[in-house]
Design a protein around this motif. Structure first.
Motif, PDB file in Angstrom:
ATOM      1  N   GLY A  29      22.797  45.729  39.438  1.00  0.00           N
ATOM      2  CA  GLY A  29      23.761  46.764  38.904  1.00  0.00           C
ATOM      3  C   GLY A  29      25.115  47.078  40.283  1.00  0.00           C
ATOM      4  N   LEU A  30      24.225  46.567  41.734  1.00  0.00           N
ATOM      5  CA  LEU A  30      25.590  46.642  42.508  1.00  0.00           C
ATOM      6  C   LEU A  30      26.248  45.253  41.571  1.00  0.00           C
ATOM      7  CD1 LEU A  30      26.924  47.270  45.135  1.00  0.00           C
ATOM      8  CD2 LEU A  30      24.777  45.776  46.187  1.00  0.00           C
ATOM      9  N   ALA A  31      25.721  44.204  42.091  1.00  0.00           N
ATOM     10  CA  ALA A  31      27.380  43.076  41.910  1.00  0.00           C
ATOM     11  C   ALA A  31      27.976  43.154  40.578  1.00  0.00           C
ATOM     12  CB  ALA A  31      25.958  41.504  41.016  1.00  0.00           C
ATOM     13  N   ALA A  32      27.470  43.783  39.511  1.00  0.00           N
ATOM     14  CA  ALA A  32      28.552  44.144  37.856  1.00  0.00           C
ATOM     15  C   ALA A  32      29.350  45.088  38.320  1.00  0.00           C
ATOM     16  CB  ALA A  32      27.074  44.938  36.965  1.00  0.00           C
ATOM     17  N   LEU A  33      28.644  46.062  39.314  1.00  0.00           N
ATOM     18  CA  LEU A  33      29.446  47.316  40.195  1.00  0.00           C
ATOM     19  C   LEU A  33      30.828  47.068  40.717  1.00  0.00           C
ATOM     20  CD1 LEU A  33      30.044  50.521  39.401  1.00  0.00           C
ATOM     21  CD2 LEU A  33      29.065  50.443  42.069  1.00  0.00           C
ATOM     22  N   LEU A  34      30.984  45.675  41.841  1.00  0.00           N
ATOM     23  CA  LEU A  34      31.590  45.488  42.554  1.00  0.00           C
ATOM     24  C   LEU A  34      32.664  44.303  41.716  1.00  0.00           C
ATOM     25  CD1 LEU A  34      29.884  43.738  45.368  1.00  0.00           C
ATOM     26  CD2 LEU A  34      31.147  45.278  45.576  1.00  0.00           C
ATOM     27  N   ILE A  35      32.152  43.924  40.215  1.00  0.00           N
ATOM     28  CA  ILE A  35      32.987  42.984  39.507  1.00  0.00           C
ATOM     29  C   ILE A  35      34.103  44.184  38.880  1.00  0.00           C
ATOM     30  CG2 ILE A  35      33.049  41.550  37.675  1.00  0.00           C
ATOM     31  CD1 ILE A  35      30.550  39.974  37.798  1.00  0.00           C
ATOM     32  N   LEU A  36      33.589  45.243  38.892  1.00  0.00           N
ATOM     33  CA  LEU A  36      33.842  46.562  37.738  1.00  0.00           C
ATOM     34  C   LEU A  36      34.638  46.920  39.112  1.00  0.00           C
ATOM     35  CD1 LEU A  36      31.853  48.175  35.340  1.00  0.00           C
ATOM     36  CD2 LEU A  36      33.256  46.848  34.754  1.00  0.00           C
ATOM     37  N   PHE A  37      34.948  46.571  39.923  1.00  0.00           N
ATOM     38  CA  PHE A  37      35.194  47.379  40.616  1.00  0.00           C
ATOM     39  C   PHE A  37      36.840  46.638  41.164  1.00  0.00           C
ATOM     40  CE2 PHE A  37      36.785  47.153  45.228  1.00  0.00           C
ATOM     41  CZ  PHE A  37      37.848  47.707  45.816  1.00  0.00           C
ATOM     42  N   PHE A  38      36.264  45.298  40.770  1.00  0.00           N
ATOM     43  CA  PHE A  38      37.410  44.395  41.737  1.00  0.00           C
ATOM     44  C   PHE A  38      38.860  44.450  39.846  1.00  0.00           C
ATOM     45  CE2 PHE A  38      39.206  40.192  39.432  1.00  0.00           C
ATOM     46  CZ  PHE A  38      39.679  39.640  40.361  1.00  0.00           C
ATOM     47  N   MET A  39      37.884  44.861  38.879  1.00  0.00           N
ATOM     48  CA  MET A  39      38.778  44.722  37.239  1.00  0.00           C
ATOM     49  C   MET A  39      39.718  46.156  37.681  1.00  0.00           C
ATOM     50  SD  MET A  39      36.512  43.134  34.993  1.00  0.00           S
ATOM     51  CE  MET A  39      36.967  43.109  33.578  1.00  0.00           C
ATOM     52  N   ALA A  40      39.521  47.152  37.837  1.00  0.00           N
ATOM     53  CA  ALA A  40      39.876  48.138  37.675  1.00  0.00           C
ATOM     54  C   ALA A  40      40.826  48.564  38.877  1.00  0.00           C
ATOM     55  CB  ALA A  40      38.800  49.529  38.579  1.00  0.00           C
TER      56      ALA A  40
END
Length: 352
Positions: A137-148
């Motif tokens: 979940g943390l890895a997914a959140l980091l990707i979503l942060f990068f995209m946002a």
């Protein structure tokens, strides 16, 4: 840079969209808390909010991922695409709230740094039932942060559309990580089949819509192979609707042949903004208008109107016996090509 990029101006449509999304999100969380309190009052409010924000983020990500294929399959869904980036940023913010609440409840009150605790508290990678799902979940959140963080047009313009789009395809990695996070974390501790069914339906919906859209896209990539004097026979003039286009693939590239005001022009089908399909748009006020986000180009030169600077490749063409023949060699972006006039068929008033 200050002369080229300004703060985003929220027009009335954007405000309505954002208010609707935020209002719907709070309504969902309130309903989730209310139903949870009614069905099972034992969990604390913190636990219920963790579940509410987690399910909301996953639901929003599903919506983000199905908007694209829905628009490819039916143009009626195009209005949803206009503000999809707003929805993506909202997904990240809700996911961040879920992550913060989870970290506070399970990793804050020990002697180890919370982030270190998330990564090291469980190392049972050899067991499915005990697999460390939180790092996923943390890895997914980091990707979503990068995209946002790169959702602004500043990054799109400086990275160029192909690179920016390729980078943002990592949303599918985030989706896979979140599916694994939920499956390994929540579902392994639940016995009710409704959760498994719900997650499965969401996954099959995303995969099914993308497969259907992919099949449709492949049909557009069928190479036009009728060569006449170094030109490719693309279509008949009568096959093109007024102020619209016929899309064809020549020399491995999709082109859009537009008909307007008794003339024919041909440009690349790929919008410079987000690679949108220009041939699915229309000519509005004299400009080809992308159906995705409204970017415009001159049909004869492929140039965006001032002060914008985007340019598209153009193609030479000719009309032979009522059919459009396109030279497969593109001109440099922004090269003006004199539109080819065609004879407009006179209506038969006698019905013959």
């Amino acid at each position: 840079m200050a002369n080229q990029y300004q703060a985003v101006g929220w027009n009335r449509q954007k405000r309505i969209y954002d208010l609707t999304v935020v209002g719907g999100l709070f309504a969902y969380i309130a309903a989730f808390v209310g139903v949870s309190a009614t069905l099972d009052p034992a969990p604390t409010i913190e636990t219920v909010l963790i579940r509410a924000t987690g399910t909301a983020a996953l639901l929003l990500l599903h919506v983000v991922l199905i908007i694209g294929p829905l628009c490819r399959l039916n143009s009626k869904f195009l209005p949803l695409l206009y503000n999809r980036r707003h929805l993506g940023v909202t997904t990240f913010m809700v996911g961040l709230a879920h992550g913060v609440l989870t970290t506070i409840q399970f990793h804050t009150f020990g002697d180890v740094n919370p982030l270190v605790s998330i990564l090291t508290a469980n190392l049972r990678i050899d067991s499915i039932s005990q697999f460390p799902f939180q790092p996923l979940g943390l890895a997914a959140l980091l990707i979503l942060f990068f995209m946002a963080a790169t959702s602004h047009d500043f990054w799109l313009a400086n990275l160029t559309a192909p690179i920016w789009k390729a980078m943002h395809m990592s949303v599918y990695i985030a989706y896979a990580l979140l599916i694994s996070h939920v499956a390994l974390g929540v579902l392994q501790a639940e016995t009710h089949p409704s959760l498994v069914v719900t997650l499965g339906v969401g996954l099959l919906t995303v995969l099914g819509l993308h497969a259907a859209a992919g099949i449709r896209e492949r049909s557009l990539d069928i190479e036009q192979d009728t060569i006449v004097e170094d030109h490719v026979d693309v279509c008949a003039v009568d096959d093109i609707a007024e102020k619209q286009a016929h899309i064809a693939t020549i020399a491995g590239e999709r082109v859009a042949v537009f008909k307007y005001d008794g003339k024919i022009s041909c440009i690349s089908n790929v919008c410079q903004h987000q690679n949108g399909p220009l041939g699915e748009g229309r000519i509005i006020d004299g400009y080809i208008t992308c159906p995705w986000h409204g970017y415009q180009y001159e049909p004869d030169s492929g140039r965006a109107p001032a002060p914008f600077t985007e340019c598209l490749p153009t193609f030479n063409l000719k009309i032979v016996d009522g059919r459009v023949h396109v030279n497969p060699k593109p001109n440099p972006p922004g090269t003006r090509v004199e539109p080819v006039a065609f004879a407009v068929s006179e209506p038969n008033i006698h019905g013959r």
